[in-house]
Design a protein around this motif. Structure first.
Motif, mmCIF file in Angstrom:
data_model
loop_
_atom_site.group_PDB
_atom_site.id
_atom_site.type_symbol
_atom_site.label_atom_id
_atom_site.label_comp_id
_atom_site.label_asym_id
_atom_site.label_seq_id
_atom_site.Cartn_x
_atom_site.Cartn_y
_atom_site.Cartn_z
ATOM 1 N N ASP A 1 34.644 61.417 78.362
ATOM 2 C CA ASP A 1 35.616 60.739 79.221
ATOM 3 C C ASP A 1 36.066 59.416 78.626
ATOM 4 O OD1 ASP A 1 37.207 60.000 81.282
ATOM 5 O OD2 ASP A 1 35.614 59.632 82.728
ATOM 6 N N ILE A 2 35.128 58.545 78.346
ATOM 7 C CA ILE A 2 35.490 57.225 77.818
ATOM 8 C C ILE A 2 36.047 57.339 76.398
ATOM 9 C CG2 ILE A 2 33.286 56.561 76.742
ATOM 10 C CD1 ILE A 2 33.616 53.869 78.262
ATOM 11 N N GLY A 3 35.629 58.370 75.673
ATOM 12 C CA GLY A 3 36.078 58.553 74.297
ATOM 13 C C GLY A 3 37.496 59.064 74.175
ATOM 14 N N THR A 4 38.010 59.682 75.231
ATOM 15 C CA THR A 4 39.380 60.198 75.178
ATOM 16 C C THR A 4 40.382 59.251 75.838
ATOM 17 O OG1 THR A 4 38.884 61.479 77.173
ATOM 18 C CG2 THR A 4 38.761 62.637 75.061
ATOM 19 N N SER A 5 39.933 58.072 76.247
ATOM 20 C CA SER A 5 40.852 57.131 76.900
ATOM 21 C C SER A 5 42.047 56.732 76.029
ATOM 22 C CB SER A 5 40.092 55.886 77.367
ATOM 23 O OG SER A 5 39.412 55.262 76.296
ATOM 24 N N PRO A 6 41.929 56.688 74.677
ATOM 25 C CA PRO A 6 43.124 56.361 73.881
ATOM 26 C C PRO A 6 44.269 57.356 74.073
ATOM 27 C CG PRO A 6 41.158 56.067 72.544
ATOM 28 C CD PRO A 6 40.720 56.741 73.823
ATOM 29 N N LEU A 7 43.961 58.532 74.612
ATOM 30 C CA LEU A 7 45.010 59.519 74.862
ATOM 31 C C LEU A 7 46.042 59.036 75.870
ATOM 32 C CD1 LEU A 7 43.078 62.918 75.037
ATOM 33 C CD2 LEU A 7 45.030 62.423 73.563
ATOM 34 N N TYR A 8 45.619 58.193 76.820
ATOM 35 C CA TYR A 8 46.554 57.861 77.898
ATOM 36 C C TYR A 8 46.635 56.381 78.277
ATOM 37 C CZ TYR A 8 42.012 58.966 80.018
ATOM 38 O OH TYR A 8 40.668 59.050 80.293
ATOM 39 N N VAL A 9 45.740 55.530 77.780
ATOM 40 C CA VAL A 9 45.747 54.124 78.201
ATOM 41 C C VAL A 9 47.017 53.403 77.745
ATOM 42 C CG1 VAL A 9 44.616 51.884 77.918
ATOM 43 C CG2 VAL A 9 43.251 53.912 78.383
ATOM 44 N N MET A 10 47.324 53.440 76.447
ATOM 45 C CA MET A 10 48.500 52.728 75.943
ATOM 46 C C MET A 10 49.789 53.339 76.470
ATOM 47 S SD MET A 10 47.193 50.254 74.304
ATOM 48 C CE MET A 10 48.645 49.554 73.534
ATOM 49 N N LYS A 11 49.800 54.644 76.637
ATOM 50 C CA LYS A 11 50.974 55.309 77.205
ATOM 51 C C LYS A 11 51.227 54.822 78.629
ATOM 52 C CE LYS A 11 52.433 59.839 78.908
ATOM 53 N NZ LYS A 11 51.952 61.193 79.229
ATOM 54 N N SER A 12 50.128 54.736 79.405
ATOM 55 C CA SER A 12 50.253 54.265 80.778
ATOM 56 C C SER A 12 50.672 52.795 80.817
ATOM 57 C CB SER A 12 48.921 54.455 81.507
ATOM 58 O OG SER A 12 49.003 54.030 82.845
ATOM 59 N N MET A 13 50.179 52.013 79.865
ATOM 60 C CA MET A 13 50.465 50.583 79.850
ATOM 61 C C MET A 13 51.949 50.308 79.564
ATOM 62 S SD MET A 13 48.537 47.644 77.658
ATOM 63 C CE MET A 13 46.972 48.450 77.988
ATOM 64 N N ILE A 14 52.523 50.960 78.548
ATOM 65 C CA ILE A 14 53.933 50.712 78.242
ATOM 66 C C ILE A 14 54.836 51.359 79.290
ATOM 67 C CG2 ILE A 14 53.492 50.478 75.773
ATOM 68 C CD1 ILE A 14 54.590 53.284 75.347
ATOM 69 N N GLY A 15 54.272 52.356 80.006
ATOM 70 C CA GLY A 15 55.033 52.959 81.099
ATOM 71 C C GLY A 15 55.290 51.989 82.228
ATOM 72 N N VAL A 16 54.427 50.979 82.368
ATOM 73 C CA VAL A 16 54.613 49.940 83.388
ATOM 74 C C VAL A 16 55.928 49.204 83.151
ATOM 75 C CG1 VAL A 16 53.705 47.742 84.239
ATOM 76 C CG2 VAL A 16 52.148 49.644 83.802
ATOM 77 N N ASN A 17 56.289 49.056 81.864
ATOM 78 C CA ASN A 17 57.509 48.335 81.475
ATOM 79 C C ASN A 17 58.642 49.304 81.158
ATOM 80 O OD1 ASN A 17 58.590 45.765 81.231
ATOM 81 N ND2 ASN A 17 58.191 45.612 79.029
ATOM 82 N N ASN A 18 58.530 50.540 81.726
ATOM 83 C CA ASN A 18 59.535 51.589 81.501
ATOM 84 C C ASN A 18 59.740 51.894 80.019
ATOM 85 O OD1 ASN A 18 60.188 52.007 84.278
ATOM 86 N ND2 ASN A 18 61.384 50.104 84.244
#
Length: 644
Positions: free
Chosen positions: A20-37
């Motif tokens: 779980d914690i090892g696959t976080s790079p799959l979606y963390v940065m994607k989710s973060m830049i999604g905040v700024n569209n």
């Protein structure tokens, strides 16, 4: 139970713990830049990576790896193991234990869909694949994963361990490749950039919600302590954290070099060379499957401990391997699978799942902090340290909780509803037990000494069985439930040569195996108290035979096998009959409407859970079940008039 450190054990830890914690790079940065569209700004990326680095350091490394893993219960971990260490200090501690356990189980349903879907969506960069096809692939992968559970986590760990080495090595290489192109990204180690982003950005709450996704697997890491051992987890975490941080820095470097652009795709896959996208996606998919495994094994551990502590309905627990730390619970496996499939069908895309992901696990972490505070304060006797832990981590986690509350309407309500349903189920089970104990009637077993002698001498009655066995909830050998005495002497009087009254006490230690015997009537009536750890399979049938055979050898039980009996060398002790009393709610009670509802609900739940015979490992061919009405309060004395 200490786990030895070896290459094999380290691989198993990588295969089970860090999915779980090892696959976080799959979606963390994607989710973060999604905040700024999708708009890339240097402050957002640099501050976001800084927040990720310090979240992994404070939450995962310090709280869980350094502090919480120390709160092990003879090698066992998880929020219920932590609860058993402190529950005698205050009754209210059961509340954070129940809430934390329920929210962790709820989170276990959304982790597999979000990680596997995020991985499979990487194929859209090189293949014309639509959403429906992705859903079919994801559900197929989850189906195979849940089918594998019956073979045990040991096999899965050995299969997945080497693949996780490949996964983390890939993370490091991809990240390092981009890091060398923009070395200035290492400024993210300075917490100033993260704090500055939170203070200045109008979207700071949503950014914090995205950042939290990098540490969601920390609680499952603690739950898997019993599967892998403290040292194996700590040693492998050094390697894992280095790989994770380098990959986050690499993604951040790639994004900063494209400052001012609008990026809708997942930067995790964008930093891959085009020729590597398909093999990279395959590796990511395998890692996502392992992420799911981390939550599944954690859920098995959690439910098993809750059952043994009588906080959860009794479900069938299997041990596919020789190691008791590795378990399989079919009912939990099926429910998690159904929940995962329904969530995939509802959310369909990983970005929709990310909007709901994290809320439940934040609550779990808060509850763990409360219990950890009590553990350090009361067990370790370190008041100052306990206060520091409480203030620091409660502040961090309350901030994350506030950020994740905005996910409630976007789907977070689903995991909250699942958690509430689990909490309600546990409440019914626990409070139903309290109600029954409140009104249970006990009698002094010593008053029945002569009655046992008279019953045995009554030759008009056929011999019901040589050994007649009852399970009792009384931990005082002098007291016994009145319904048991009624069953023996009034409801089809049961003439036997020996009577055994057995009580099973689940200890706070996981692997206790001890018993004591009290003789009530010499060579006739005995009380046995089992003290079994909450991870011990309660094979009462086997244990009882061993005890009686030992008592025969020691002369405490005088039994002479007949010449025609088989297995004389094994000290045969005759036939057995286990009498199980099945309770039904009587109409003759003075319970309140709520207490009556709770009692009825618990009795209904018991009908669909594993039977006491199977739970206690009793040979079902030797079991007799009798229905006993629960009569609470005084029976109404109705005066009748006789007429001729």
């Amino acid at each position: 139970m200490k786990k030895k450190v070896s290459i094999a054990s380290l691989l198993v830890a990588l295969g089970i713990v860090y999915g779980d914690i090892g696959t976080s790079p799959l979606y963390v940065m994607k989710s973060m830049i999604g905040v700024n569209n999708g708009y890339i700004s240097k402050d957002l990326v640099l501050g976001g990576v800084s927040l990720v680095i310090w979240t992994l350091t404070l939450q995962t490394t310090i709280k869980y790896i350094m502090l919480t893993l120390e709160a092990d219960n003879n090698g066992e971990g998880g929020i219920f193991s932590l609860f058993t260490l402190v529950r005698k200090k205050a009754k209210w501690l059961i509340v954070p234990a129940l809430i934390g356990g329920a929210t962790l189980l709820a989170d276990g349903m959304i982790t597999p869909p979000v990680t596997v879907t995020s991985a499979i969506e990487g194929l859209t960069l090189v293949l014309p694949i639509d959403t429906e096809s992705i859903i079919i692939i994801v559900i197929s992968i989850l189906t195979v994963l849940f089918l594998l559970q019956r073979f045990g986590t040991d096999i899965i760990g050995k299969m997945f361990g080497p693949m996780m080495v490949v996964w983390f090595s890939m993370l490091m290489i991809l990240g390092l490749n981009e890091l060398l192109k923009y070395p200035e990204i290492i400024r993210a180690f300075n917490p100033y950039y993260g704090i500055h982003l939170l203070i200045t950005s109008p979207e700071s709450v949503y950014i914090l919600g995205a950042v939290f996704l990098c540490t969601t697997g920390a609680e499952a890491l603690y739950s898997d302590l019993g599967h892998c051992g403290k040292k194996n987890i700590r040693y492998t975490w050094v390697f894992v954290k280095i790989c994770l941080i380098i990959n986050y820095l690499g993604q951040g470097a790639w994004l900063i070099l494209r400052e001012g652009s609008v990026i809708k795709e997942n930067p995790f896959f964008l930093i891959m060379p085009s020729w590597f996208v398909i093999p990279g996606t395959i590796i990511a998919t395998i890692a996502a499957i392992i992420a799911s495994q981390a939550l599944i094994t954690g859920s098995f551990t959690l439910v098993s401990e809750a059952i043994k502590l009588n906080l959860f309905p009794k479900l069938q627990v299997r041990y596919p391997n020789d190691d008791k730390g590795k378990i399989y619970i079919p009912a939990v496996n099926y429910l998690l699978y159904i929940g995962c499939v329904l969530l995939v069908l509802k959310f369909q895309k990983s970005e929709n799942m990310e909007a709901a992901y994290g809320l439940a696990i934040t609550i779990t972490m808060l509850m763990t902090t409360l219990l950890l505070f009590e553990y350090i304060r009361c067990i370790k006797k370190k008041l100052v340290m306990s206060i520091i832990v409480l203030v620091v981590f409660m502040t961090i986690e309350l901030g994350f909780l506030y950020a994740n509350l905005f996910k409630f309407i976007n789907g977070g309500y689903i995991t909250v509803l699942i958690a509430c349903a689990i909490i309600f189920l546990m409440y019914i089970w626990i409070y139903g037990t309290i109600i029954r104990k409140r009104y249970s009637q006990y009698v002094d077993i010593l008053d029945y000494k002569d009655d046992f002698e008279s019953l045995y001498e009554d030759k008009e009655l056929p011999l019901y069985a040589t050994n007649i066995v009852y399970l009792t909830e009384s931990q005082n050998y002098e007291k016994i439930e009145s319904k048991i005495m009624y069953s023996i002497f009034n409801k089809q009087p049961k003439r036997g040569k020996y009577y055994w009254f057995i009580n099973v006490k689940v200890t706070d230690e996981p692997y206790t195996k001890a018993y004591s015997v009290k003789t009530i009537v010499p060579n006739k009536v005995f009380c046995i108290q089992f003290n079994l750890g909450f991870r011990i399979n309660q094979k009462i049938n086997v244990f009882l035979h061993q005890i009686i055979q030992e008592m025969v050898r020691e002369g405490e039980v005088k039994f002479k096998p007949k010449e025609y009996m088989l297995n004389n060398s094994r000290c045969s002790v005759g036939d057995f009959k286990f009498i199980l009393l099945k309770e039904i709610l009587s109409n003759e009670n003075d319970l309140s409407k709520w207490d009556s509802f709770v009692t009825s609900a618990k009795l209904t739940i018991k009908k669909i859970t594993v039977s006491p015979a199977k739970w206690f490992g009793i040979d079902t061919s030797n079991v007799e079940t009798e229905q006993v009405p629960i009569i609470i309060g005084e029976r109404e004395n109705i005066k009748l008039t006789r007429i001729d």
